[in-house]
Design a protein around this motif. Structure first.
Motif, PDB file in Angstrom:
ATOM      1  N   ASP A 215       1.784  -1.512  -4.590  1.00 22.74           N
ATOM      2  CA  ASP A 215       0.435  -0.879  -4.773  1.00 22.74           C
ATOM      3  C   ASP A 215      -0.177  -1.511  -5.861  1.00 22.74           C
ATOM      4  O   ASP A 215       0.455  -2.433  -6.544  1.00 22.74           O
ATOM      5  N   LEU A 216      -1.537  -1.160  -6.247  1.00 18.08           N
ATOM      6  CA  LEU A 216      -2.233  -1.735  -7.234  1.00 18.08           C
ATOM      7  C   LEU A 216      -1.896  -1.246  -8.539  1.00 18.08           C
ATOM      8  O   LEU A 216      -2.164  -1.979  -9.562  1.00 18.08           O
TER       9      LEU A 216
ATOM     10  N   VAL B 125      -5.132 -10.262   1.048  1.00 13.93           N
ATOM     11  CA  VAL B 125      -3.706  -9.997   0.792  1.00 13.93           C
ATOM     12  C   VAL B 125      -2.784 -10.796   1.584  1.00 13.93           C
ATOM     13  O   VAL B 125      -1.726 -11.240   1.056  1.00 13.93           O
TER      14      VAL B 125
ATOM     15  N   GLY C 223       0.792  -1.326  -0.137  1.00 19.70           N
ATOM     16  CA  GLY C 223      -0.115   0.025  -0.048  1.00 19.70           C
ATOM     17  C   GLY C 223       0.881   1.101  -0.055  1.00 19.70           C
ATOM     18  O   GLY C 223       1.688   1.578   0.955  1.00 19.70           O
TER      19      GLY C 223
ATOM     20  N   ALA D  13      -0.245  -1.968   4.814  1.00 16.97           N
ATOM     21  CA  ALA D  13      -1.039  -0.496   4.884  1.00 16.97           C
ATOM     22  C   ALA D  13      -2.211  -0.421   3.775  1.00 16.97           C
ATOM     23  O   ALA D  13      -1.996   0.700   2.930  1.00 16.97           O
ATOM     24  N   VAL D  14      -2.709  -1.338   3.467  1.00 15.48           N
ATOM     25  CA  VAL D  14      -3.757  -1.325   2.317  1.00 15.48           C
ATOM     26  C   VAL D  14      -4.907  -0.882   3.113  1.00 15.48           C
ATOM     27  O   VAL D  14      -4.996  -0.494   4.377  1.00 15.48           O
TER      28      VAL D  14
ATOM     29  N   ASN E 167      -0.424   8.874  12.462  1.00 17.43           N
ATOM     30  CA  ASN E 167      -0.144   9.841  11.132  1.00 17.43           C
ATOM     31  C   ASN E 167       0.164  11.315  11.686  1.00 17.43           C
ATOM     32  O   ASN E 167      -0.551  11.946  12.429  1.00 17.43           O
TER      33      ASN E 167
ATOM     34  N   SER F 204      -5.761   0.408  12.044  1.00 14.19           N
ATOM     35  CA  SER F 204      -5.946   1.195  13.228  1.00 14.19           C
ATOM     36  C   SER F 204      -7.215   0.561  13.938  1.00 14.19           C
ATOM     37  O   SER F 204      -7.194   1.010  14.915  1.00 14.19           O
TER      38      SER F 204
ATOM     39  N   GLU G  12      -8.587  -0.270   4.859  1.00 16.09           N
ATOM     40  CA  GLU G  12      -8.947  -0.678   6.269  1.00 16.09           C
ATOM     41  C   GLU G  12     -10.270  -1.537   5.888  1.00 16.09           C
ATOM     42  O   GLU G  12     -11.485  -1.134   6.167  1.00 16.09           O
TER      43      GLU G  12
ATOM     44  N   GLY H 147      -0.274   4.353   0.129  1.00 13.93           N
ATOM     45  CA  GLY H 147      -1.220   5.638   0.535  1.00 13.93           C
ATOM     46  C   GLY H 147      -0.665   6.500   1.509  1.00 13.93           C
ATOM     47  O   GLY H 147       0.290   6.526   1.752  1.00 13.93           O
ATOM     48  N   VAL H 148      -1.585   7.163   2.281  1.00 19.62           N
ATOM     49  CA  VAL H 148      -0.834   7.970   3.260  1.00 19.62           C
ATOM     50  C   VAL H 148       0.054   7.529   4.206  1.00 19.62           C
ATOM     51  O   VAL H 148       1.104   8.006   4.580  1.00 19.62           O
ATOM     52  N   MET H 149      -0.509   6.180   4.729  1.00 17.82           N
ATOM     53  CA  MET H 149       0.391   5.541   5.701  1.00 17.82           C
ATOM     54  C   MET H 149       1.574   4.673   5.035  1.00 17.82           C
ATOM     55  O   MET H 149       2.627   4.710   5.483  1.00 17.82           O
TER      56      MET H 149
ATOM     57  N   ASN I 115      -0.614  -2.341   9.757  1.00 13.71           N
ATOM     58  CA  ASN I 115      -0.967  -1.135  10.376  1.00 13.71           C
ATOM     59  C   ASN I 115      -2.444  -0.793  10.387  1.00 13.71           C
ATOM     60  O   ASN I 115      -2.590   0.514  10.658  1.00 13.71           O
TER      61      ASN I 115
ATOM     62  N   LYS J   2      -7.874  -7.236   3.540  1.00 13.60           N
ATOM     63  CA  LYS J   2      -6.695  -7.582   3.980  1.00 13.60           C
ATOM     64  C   LYS J   2      -6.071  -8.961   4.412  1.00 13.60           C
ATOM     65  O   LYS J   2      -5.223  -9.637   4.072  1.00 13.60           O
TER      66      LYS J   2
ATOM     67  N   HIS K 190       1.198  -0.544  14.551  1.00 14.81           N
ATOM     68  CA  HIS K 190       0.082   0.642  14.506  1.00 14.81           C
ATOM     69  C   HIS K 190       0.854   1.837  14.562  1.00 14.81           C
ATOM     70  O   HIS K 190       1.386   2.428  15.618  1.00 14.81           O
ATOM     71  N   PHE K 191       1.147   2.575  13.357  1.00 11.80           N
ATOM     72  CA  PHE K 191       1.616   3.765  13.202  1.00 11.80           C
ATOM     73  C   PHE K 191       0.707   4.980  13.678  1.00 11.80           C
ATOM     74  O   PHE K 191      -0.220   4.716  13.316  1.00 11.80           O
TER      75      PHE K 191
HETATM   76  N1  LIG Z   1      -4.513   7.325   7.931  1.00 18.65           N
HETATM   77  C1  LIG Z   1      -4.305   7.433   9.093  1.00 18.65           C
HETATM   78  O1  LIG Z   1      -4.373   8.288   9.766  1.00 18.65           O
HETATM   79  C2  LIG Z   1      -4.014   6.003   9.600  1.00 18.65           C
HETATM   80  C3  LIG Z   1      -3.437   6.052  10.861  1.00 18.65           C
HETATM   81  C4  LIG Z   1      -2.906   4.796  11.432  1.00 18.65           C
HETATM   82  C5  LIG Z   1      -3.363   3.843  10.757  1.00 18.65           C
HETATM   83  N2  LIG Z   1      -3.997   3.761   9.515  1.00 18.65           N
HETATM   84  C6  LIG Z   1      -4.342   2.430   8.634  1.00 18.65           C
HETATM   85  O2  LIG Z   1      -3.260   2.364   7.696  1.00 18.65           O
HETATM   86  C7  LIG Z   1      -3.957   1.493   6.459  1.00 18.65           C
HETATM   87  C8  LIG Z   1      -3.633   2.328   5.218  1.00 18.65           C
HETATM   88  O3  LIG Z   1      -4.432   3.665   5.298  1.00 18.65           O
HETATM   89  P1  LIG Z   1      -4.131   4.810   4.409  1.00 18.65           P
HETATM   90  O4  LIG Z   1      -4.884   6.022   5.304  1.00 18.65           O
HETATM   91  O5  LIG Z   1      -2.620   4.731   4.272  1.00 18.65           O
HETATM   92  O6  LIG Z   1      -4.989   4.385   3.262  1.00 18.65           O
HETATM   93  P2  LIG Z   1      -5.080   5.050   1.752  1.00 18.65           P
HETATM   94  O7  LIG Z   1      -6.296   4.781   1.185  1.00 18.65           O
HETATM   95  O8  LIG Z   1      -4.418   6.343   1.767  1.00 18.65           O
HETATM   96  O9  LIG Z   1      -3.905   3.875   0.998  1.00 18.65           O
HETATM   97  C9  LIG Z   1      -4.404   2.599   0.969  1.00 18.65           C
HETATM   98  C10 LIG Z   1      -3.683   2.332  -0.217  1.00 18.65           C
HETATM   99  O10 LIG Z   1      -3.529   0.887  -0.259  1.00 18.65           O
HETATM  100  C11 LIG Z   1      -3.499   0.443  -1.604  1.00 18.65           C
HETATM  101  N3  LIG Z   1      -4.118  -0.911  -1.767  1.00 18.65           N
HETATM  102  C12 LIG Z   1      -5.396  -1.329  -1.732  1.00 18.65           C
HETATM  103  N4  LIG Z   1      -5.498  -2.635  -1.755  1.00 18.65           N
HETATM  104  C13 LIG Z   1      -4.243  -3.155  -2.004  1.00 18.65           C
HETATM  105  C14 LIG Z   1      -3.407  -4.370  -2.255  1.00 18.65           C
HETATM  106  N5  LIG Z   1      -4.257  -5.577  -2.384  1.00 18.65           N
HETATM  107  N6  LIG Z   1      -1.980  -4.419  -2.534  1.00 18.65           N
HETATM  108  C15 LIG Z   1      -1.446  -3.101  -2.469  1.00 18.65           C
HETATM  109  N7  LIG Z   1      -1.991  -1.984  -2.315  1.00 18.65           N
HETATM  110  C16 LIG Z   1      -3.400  -1.723  -2.175  1.00 18.65           C
HETATM  111  C17 LIG Z   1      -4.489   1.477  -2.176  1.00 18.65           C
HETATM  112  O11 LIG Z   1      -4.274   1.706  -3.758  1.00 18.65           O
HETATM  113  C18 LIG Z   1      -4.176   2.703  -1.625  1.00 18.65           C
HETATM  114  O12 LIG Z   1      -2.824   3.389  -2.319  1.00 18.65           O
HETATM  115  C19 LIG Z   1      -5.371   1.389   7.081  1.00 18.65           C
HETATM  116  O13 LIG Z   1      -5.345  -0.161   7.447  1.00 18.65           O
HETATM  117  C20 LIG Z   1      -5.587   2.256   8.166  1.00 18.65           C
HETATM  118  O14 LIG Z   1      -6.607   2.042   9.115  1.00 18.65           O
HETATM  119  C21 LIG Z   1      -4.349   4.908   9.076  1.00 18.65           C
END
Ligand SMILES: NC(=O)c1ccc[n+]([C@@H]2O[C@H](COP(=O)([O-])OP(=O)(O)OC[C@H]3O[C@@H](n4cnc5c(N)ncnc54)[C@H](O)[C@@H]3O)[C@@H](O)[C@H]2O)c1
Length: 729
Positions: free
Chosen positions: A364-365, A431, A341, A420-421, A474, A450, A423, A343-345, A448, A428, A471-472
């Motif tokens: 990522d995808l 994966v 993943g 970190a894909v 943000n 939450s 939620e 994304g943000v995390m 990761n 998950k 669990h990180f």
């Molecule tokens: N955003 C926060 O503040 C925060 C804090 C702590 C934990 N988390 C957890 O971290 C995880 C990710 O959150 P986020 O905010 O980064 O989400 P996000 O939506 O920004 O990113 C998720 C990414 O995962 C990718 N993805 C989806 N399916 C996939 C797969 N099968 N293989 C590879 N990549 C795949 C998506 O394309 C996307 O880029 C979640 O479990 C969330 O609960 C988030």
């Protein structure tokens, strides 16, 4: 301490090696101070007899010159008078040191902090190596103190007010290059053959040192140098301006919660110290006494005691492996990693790993998602270039450690994979099933998540024992906490390995049971939820935030919901409601904001409106949520209690359910994960300052008005009945 005299070429330069037996680092303890006395006396005698030309002080500990005063010794101070005496004994020793009739040179090749820096300042000169471990500074304010061994007096004399205030008020330390530029040290030397080149430097400069010439660079007075800078520091008006600005800066940073920087300012201003000021004899004594008085006063404040406790908590973490005391297991090391993943995390985690020199694959995808992740990491590194923390070349090296991929190629060599894909439990689990075929048998696998159950995720795995929650928070690069979550089938080895790895990447781990919300979100949600209840009763948004900011939180709860995301907050609130029933019932207000498409900071509108870095309040919000604002509808005390007491109540449940092992885990988790004010020592240290009985009384008071949200937890009542504290010391 041992002393190695070296008489080379007819010059008698003695070398004093500071090497505290049985300790990892050198520090000024009571015993060291006592042992130091006869050495000073011997040097005084040698000076009188004319048998010594110069003395160079080095350390026998690699990477450390003198780490500072013994903090245990400061922790034991019970009265202000004791603190004053402690400081005065340090002054007496270093004054004699400063008065030795021959040049003394501190040759620094490691951390030189607090008392160590003060000793170096009492030397005639300081030479320092360019070893990255070599740094010099006065971090006392971080412990709620001021330098108490002459630092407040001697530093401004050597580097001028502007630099000295910058160092003392923030506690920052400098490497050799910056210390040289600032005029704090006389020479920056290569780390290779450091002692030899230091000795050569002393020989080459012996005459000038003996004549008392300034060999350090002239500092930039007034922070700008030149005639204007000199005028700023040397005229009463200019000095008054410097102190006023510094005071304003401190107050805006600390909101008045930290007395130490203000006391440091008062000492520096009150003693008339500054660039080139001469201090000897009675004048010096008077100035030092003022410093001692300030030190003694601060050493017994609750703020200092709390900051010192926090220091020991983080020190304790360094020695822990995350398992119950006495439980030792083999820990696997992590040299390469993968992140699922981008994304943000995921992007943030990959950036952190790359920063710590761990080659990392990021999957990522699609390429669009991958490039967003790389871009996020790149932005963080670019900021470091801008701040001159890294060079452009290092920027490229760091970024190149992240390898974006669309498949599992290269995963077979990785030591850890962090998922970190999105939620979603089904996604998950899918994966993880897939992933297990692509990694080596002893690869650690972490999630990761939450809010989802680690045990449930692990139930579909072939080797669940190596699976653990990581669990990180943000933004990853700024938030120091990691919750290490142990699932039903997680092995001790996986917990300990992840705990070690978390420390290796510079984070603070706490081990948490796999339970809804883990620790930090479970405690934070009642706080955020209550803030929205208050708003629905008419308490204005800014009033709620003002009260909690006043308490010392880094941002108010309304702004925090915007930061986290109104949608995320809403989701977690319902997860906790499902898990805990009526006591966690969410207010309906969040849903209204969400329903209006206001997601918080991420789309520019939430409880506040955001444009770039600007945050404003738009009263139209009240129309959206159907609330008429009623300033002072409730007292500040009510706002504070209703937000904070439910957190304490829930924390007592977490302790009794074994979500974390100790009250210190709660405190560390809340300080590192939410920015709970460190000067309060943590949530449960704060609860102890109120007393369990008062907490229960106030909860019951609100329970009568608002019901289950404030029902005191059985463990809270038990503690109140037994007058028991969360912390035993
Ligand atoms: N955003 C926060 O503040 C925060 C804090 C702590 C934990 N988390 C957890 O971290 C995880 C990710 O959150 P986020 O905010 O980064 O989400 P996000 O939506 O920004 O990113 C998720 C990414 O995962 C990718 N993805 C989806 N399916 C996939 C797969 N099968 N293989 C590879 N990549 C795949 C998506 O394309 C996307 O880029 C979640 O479990 C969330 O609960 C988030």
């Amino acid at each position: 301490m041992e002393d190695r005299s070296s008489a080379a070429g007819g010059v008698r330069i003695w070398t004093l090696v500071f090497d505290l037996v049985g300790e990892k680092v050198n520090k000024f303890s009571k015993k060291v101070m006592t042992d130091f006395e006869p050495i000073v006396a011997e040097l005084e005698a040698a000076g009188k007899a004319g048998s010594i030309d110069a003395l160079m002080v080095v350390s026998g500990k690699p990477g450390n010159f003198i780490a500072g005063a013994d903090i245990e010794m400061i922790r034991a101070v019970e009265t202000a008078q004791e603190g004053v005496s402690l400081s005065k004994s340090g002054h007496a020793l270093l004054n004699r040191w400063e008065d030795l009739p021959f040049p003394t040179i501190a040759a620094i090749d490691g951390a030189t902090l607090g008392g160590g820096c003060e000793m170096a300042l009492a030397c005639s000169a300081i030479v320092m190596s360019n070893n990255p471990a070599a740094k010099i500074g006065l971090p006392e304010v971080m412990l709620g103190l001021i330098p108490g061994m002459g630092g407040c007096i001697r530093l401004p004399r050597k580097v001028g007010l502007a630099t000295a205030l910058d160092m003392i008020l923030t506690g920052k330390n400098l490497n050799a290059e910056r210390a040289f530029k600032g005029g704090l040290i006389e020479a920056a030397l290569p780390r290779e053959e450091f002692e030899t080149s230091a000795l050569s430097w002393v020989k080459a400069n012996l005459k000038a040192l003996g004549d008392g010439k300034r060999l350090a660079k002239e500092p930039k007075l007034g922070g700008m140098g030149g005639a204007v800078g000199t005028m700023m520091e040397k005229t009463p008006l200019g000095r008054a301006l410097i102190f006023r600005k510094a005071r304003e800066g401190v107050l805006s940073q600390t909101k008045g919660h930290y007395p130490a920087p203000l006391e440091a300012l008062a000492v520096i201003q009150g003693t008339g110290t500054g660039y080139g000021a001469r201090f000897r004899g009675a004048e010096r004594e008077k100035a030092m006494n003022r410093e001692a008085e300030g030190f003694g006063k601060l050493a017994v404040t609750e703020v200092s005691k709390n900051l010192i406790r926090l220091f020991f908590l983080t020190e304790g973490l360094k020695k822990s492996n995350g398992l119950p005391p006495g439980r030792d297991v083999k820990v696997s090391e992590v040299h390469s990693a993968a992140v699922l993943g981008a994304g943000v995390m995921g992007g943030g985690i990959a950036q952190l790993f790359a920063e710590k020199e761990i080659p990392t694959r990021m999957k990522d995808l699609n390429t669009k998602a991958l490039s967003l992740g790389v871009e996020a990491a790149s932005k963080i590194f670019q900021k470091q270039v801008k701040k001159r923390k890294i060079t452009k070349r290092q920027f490229l090296q760091k970024l190149n450690r992240i390898a974006p991929v669309l498949d599992y190629s290269g995963f077979e060599t990785g030591d850890i994979v962090v998922e970190a894909v999105i939620e979603n439990m089904e996604i998950k689990q899918k994966v993880f099933r897939e992933l297990e075929d692509h990694v080596k048998p002893d690869c650690l696998i972490a999630t990761n998540t939450s809010s989802l159950s680690v045990s449930k995720m692990q139930s579909v795995m072939k080797k669940p024992e190596r699976f653990v929650g990581m669990h990180f928070f943000n933004p990853v690069h700024r938030m120091p906490l990691i919750e290490v979550i142990r699932g039903d089938k997680t092995a001790d080895e996986a917990v300990a390995s992840l705990f070690e790895f978390s420390k290796k990447i510079g984070k603070m781990p706490i081990v948490v049971k796999d339970a809804p919300g883990f620790l930090v979100n479970r405690l934070l949600l009642p706080y955020l939820n209550e803030a929205t209840y208050l708003l629905s009763e008419g308490v204005p948004v800014q009033e709620i935030d003002r009260v909690l900011l006043g308490f010392g939180m880094p941002m108010g709860p309304m702004e925090l919901i915007d930061e986290v995301g109104v949608d995320v907050g809403e989701k977690v609130a319902h997860i906790l409601h499902d898990a805990f029933g009526p006591r966690a019932e969410p207010s309906t207000l969040n849903a209204k904001v969400l329903g209006a498409g206001m997601l918080g900071k991420k789309n520019g509108r939430g409880f506040y409106v955001y444009a770039g870095k600007k945050k404003e309040f738009d009263p139209k919000l009240y129309e959206v949520i159907g609330v008429t604002p009623r300033p002072h509808a409730h007292s500040d005390q009510e706002v504070l209690e209703r937000c904070v007491l439910p957190m304490i109540n829930e924390a007592s449940r977490c302790l009794d359910e074994g979500v974390v092992a100790t009250a210190s885990d709660v405190d560390l988790g809340m300080i590192m994960g939410t920015g709970f004010p460190p000067f309060r020592g943590g949530l449960l240290r704060y609860a102890d300052s109120l007393g369990a009985r008062q907490v229960v009384e106030r909860l019951r008071f609100y329970q009568e008005r608002f019901g289950a949200r404030f029902e005191p937890a059985p463990g809270m009542i038990r503690r109140a009945d037994a007058s028991e504290k969360f912390h035993s010391r």
